[in-house]
Enzyme design. Structure first.
Site, PDB file in Angstrom:
ATOM      1  N   TYR A   1      -8.181 -36.713 -50.052  1.00  0.00           N
ATOM      2  CA  TYR A   1      -7.725 -37.300 -51.320  1.00  0.00           C
ATOM      3  C   TYR A   1      -8.396 -38.652 -51.472  1.00  0.00           C
ATOM      4  O   TYR A   1      -8.370 -39.474 -50.551  1.00  0.00           O
ATOM      5  CB  TYR A   1      -6.205 -37.466 -51.278  1.00  0.00           C
ATOM      6  CG  TYR A   1      -5.614 -38.112 -52.518  1.00  0.00           C
ATOM      7  CD1 TYR A   1      -5.628 -37.457 -53.745  1.00  0.00           C
ATOM      8  CD2 TYR A   1      -5.033 -39.379 -52.456  1.00  0.00           C
ATOM      9  CE1 TYR A   1      -5.080 -38.039 -54.882  1.00  0.00           C
ATOM     10  CE2 TYR A   1      -4.476 -39.969 -53.577  1.00  0.00           C
ATOM     11  CZ  TYR A   1      -4.507 -39.295 -54.789  1.00  0.00           C
ATOM     12  OH  TYR A   1      -3.959 -39.880 -55.909  1.00  0.00           O
TER      13      TYR A   1
ATOM     14  N   ASP B   1     -14.104 -43.290 -47.118  1.00  0.00           N
ATOM     15  CA  ASP B   1     -12.876 -43.712 -47.787  1.00  0.00           C
ATOM     16  C   ASP B   1     -11.914 -44.140 -46.683  1.00  0.00           C
ATOM     17  O   ASP B   1     -11.258 -43.309 -46.049  1.00  0.00           O
ATOM     18  CB  ASP B   1     -12.312 -42.545 -48.609  1.00  0.00           C
ATOM     19  CG  ASP B   1     -10.980 -42.906 -49.261  1.00  0.00           C
ATOM     20  OD1 ASP B   1     -10.391 -43.936 -48.888  1.00  0.00           O
ATOM     21  OD2 ASP B   1     -10.533 -42.143 -50.131  1.00  0.00           O
TER      22      ASP B   1
ATOM     23  N   LYS C   1      -4.672 -50.282 -49.563  1.00  0.00           N
ATOM     24  CA  LYS C   1      -3.442 -50.314 -48.754  1.00  0.00           C
ATOM     25  C   LYS C   1      -3.308 -51.612 -47.950  1.00  0.00           C
ATOM     26  O   LYS C   1      -2.887 -52.610 -48.479  1.00  0.00           O
ATOM     27  CB  LYS C   1      -3.366 -49.069 -47.882  1.00  0.00           C
ATOM     28  CG  LYS C   1      -3.300 -47.779 -48.765  1.00  0.00           C
ATOM     29  CD  LYS C   1      -2.683 -46.620 -48.062  1.00  0.00           C
ATOM     30  CE  LYS C   1      -2.832 -45.316 -48.827  1.00  0.00           C
ATOM     31  NZ  LYS C   1      -1.672 -44.953 -49.637  1.00  0.00           N
TER      32      LYS C   1
END
Ligand code: HOZ
Length: 425
Positions: free
Chosen positions: A145, A240, A268
């Protein structure tokens, strides 16, 4: 655990006003057949819901809170920064400090651009890779994702997997066709794509530790193989590291596995609990971004002072305190304890873990990719989840999300979690 009368009332109100009652799908608890708890506060490793129930939290805001909730130094940095205003839409001193620290700590990054979310980071890195190579196609892996931009939603993991949405409605076919999807950990499939279209592929984007199909570590040689294939064909390798960055080691997965990507996406942890993303890489690529080069990217709240203050403080604490050995020890204790419990009850299970990221699959085979994650027993996960919640353990409400450990989880919290797991099986 306790009652959830207030959460139920709030959920009913939210359903009238917000699609599904939530601002991000997995939070709705639908896939585990329950209703969400509305969270009122968090401190250390615990969150408290609107009914006053206290939970040991292994979601940690889906990864940012490696220091736990309401860390005093992060709160202090926010309070101090806030006094001078909340947003200027102009450069600030702290952004440079943040960039300096990221460049110092992440091996492949020479220059970095701050954005407001991981989705923006990956979307912009893809655009940059296309601008740099003059090619359109990208390779992604099923179950990885990379946020919710159109071209990256093909066979996305996380919420899309949770709700069995293979490709989102509304993503233009012409765009999705530019995305080639191959199984995670399958280097031969990647090589075949390049053999078939050697001059068309701009980039491979990969979670170096997959964290959105549950956790799936890279098999030995996979990341290095991707590096070699990209170098051979002149494509860019994009890591990522929105989840793995500053999580699996201070320099992220690229430091842990010693593989150097061309571009890295972060998010994050670098926001310390506030909305931030970033992407970075070597100067020769990054200087293709506007205003120096012709690849456009912009954002009103990019480099927001509060987000930068929280993120910078978090990164400084990680650098100062090096919590990684302790996080490793605690996470291993949790994983080993869970494994022992399941084995003693004769329950088939796989526990995948890289540092303080872990997930549990109820299956007898190894789980190395999305297809294997999907094959695991979700009903067992759902009942395990419900029983854990009932005893005060707040797990991600989906088998396709990771468990996150923070420095605030103490040995007694882990041992209590294990006691609850014993009763939840
Ligand atoms: N699917 C997201 C994490 N991988 C969920 C984020 C959220 O709901 O906040």
């Amino acid at each position: 655990m306790g009652n959830n009368v207030v959460s139920e009332e709030l959920y009913a109100r939210a359903l009238e006003l917000i699609p599904g009652g939530v601002n991000s799908p997995v939070r709705a608890f639908r896939s585990v057949g329950l209703h969400p708890r509305f969270i009122k506060s968090g401190s250390g490793c615990r969150v408290v819901d609107e009914d006053g129930n206290s939970f040991i939290d292994y979601v940690c805001s889906w990864g940012p809170l490696i220091l736990g909730h309401a860390h005093p130094e992060v709160l202090e940095a926010l309070a101090v920064t806030m006094k001078d205003g909340t947003s200027f839409g102009a450069p600030t001193r702290r952004e440079i400090e943040m960039a300096e620290l990221i460049v110092e700590l992440v091996p492949s990054i020479e220059m970095v651009r701050l954005v407001s979310s991981g989705t923006e980071a990956t979307m912009s890195a893809i655009r940059l890779s296309r601008g740099y190579t003059g090619r359109d196609k990208i390779i992604k892996f099923s179950g990885c994702y990379h946020g919710h931009s159109d071209g990256l939603l093909a066979k996305a993991g996380s919420g899309a997997a949770t709700f069995s949405i293979p490709d989102s409605l509304g993503a233009p076919k012409a765009l999705v066709e530019q995305t080639i999807v191959v199984p995670y950990n399958d280097l031969e499939a990647v090589k075949s794509c390049f053999d078939a279209a050697p001059d068309d592929i701009a980039a491979i984007i990969v979670e170096p530790v997959a964290g959105n199909m549950g956790v799936a570590p890279p098999v030995p040689g996979f990341l290095k193989g991707l590096r070699d294939v990209c170098s051979k064909y002149g494509a860019l390798l994009i890591f990522d590291e929105v989840i793995s960055g500053f999580r699996v080691s201070i320099g992220g997965a690229q430091e842990l596995y010693k593989v150097t990507p061309d571009l890295t996406c972060l998010g994050k942890i670098i926001g310390g609990g506030l909305p931030v993303g970033a992407f970075g890489g070597p100067r020769r690529i990054m200087e293709l971004l506007a205003p120096v080069g012709g690849v456009y990217q912009a954002g009103t709240l990019s480099g927001n002072p509060l987000a930068v203050a929280a993120g910078l403080t978090t990164l400084k604490i990680l650098k100062r305190d090096n919590p990684y050995p302790l996080l490793e020890e605690k996470s291993q204790r949790l994983a080993d304890g869970l494994g022992k419990t399941f084995s003693s009850k004769g329950i088939n299970h796989v526990i995948n873990r890289v540092g303080s990221l872990l997930s549990v699959f109820f299956d007898s085979r190894s789980v190395c990719n999305y297809e294997e994650a999907m094959a695991a027993n979700r009903m067992s996960f759902n009942s395990f989840f419900a029983n854990m919640l009932d005893q005060g353990i707040y797990l991600a409400p989906s088998a396709f999300e990771a468990w996150f450990m923070s420095i605030a989880h103490k040995i007694e919290d882990i041992d209590y979690t294990l006691e609850c797991a014993e009763k939840s099986i």
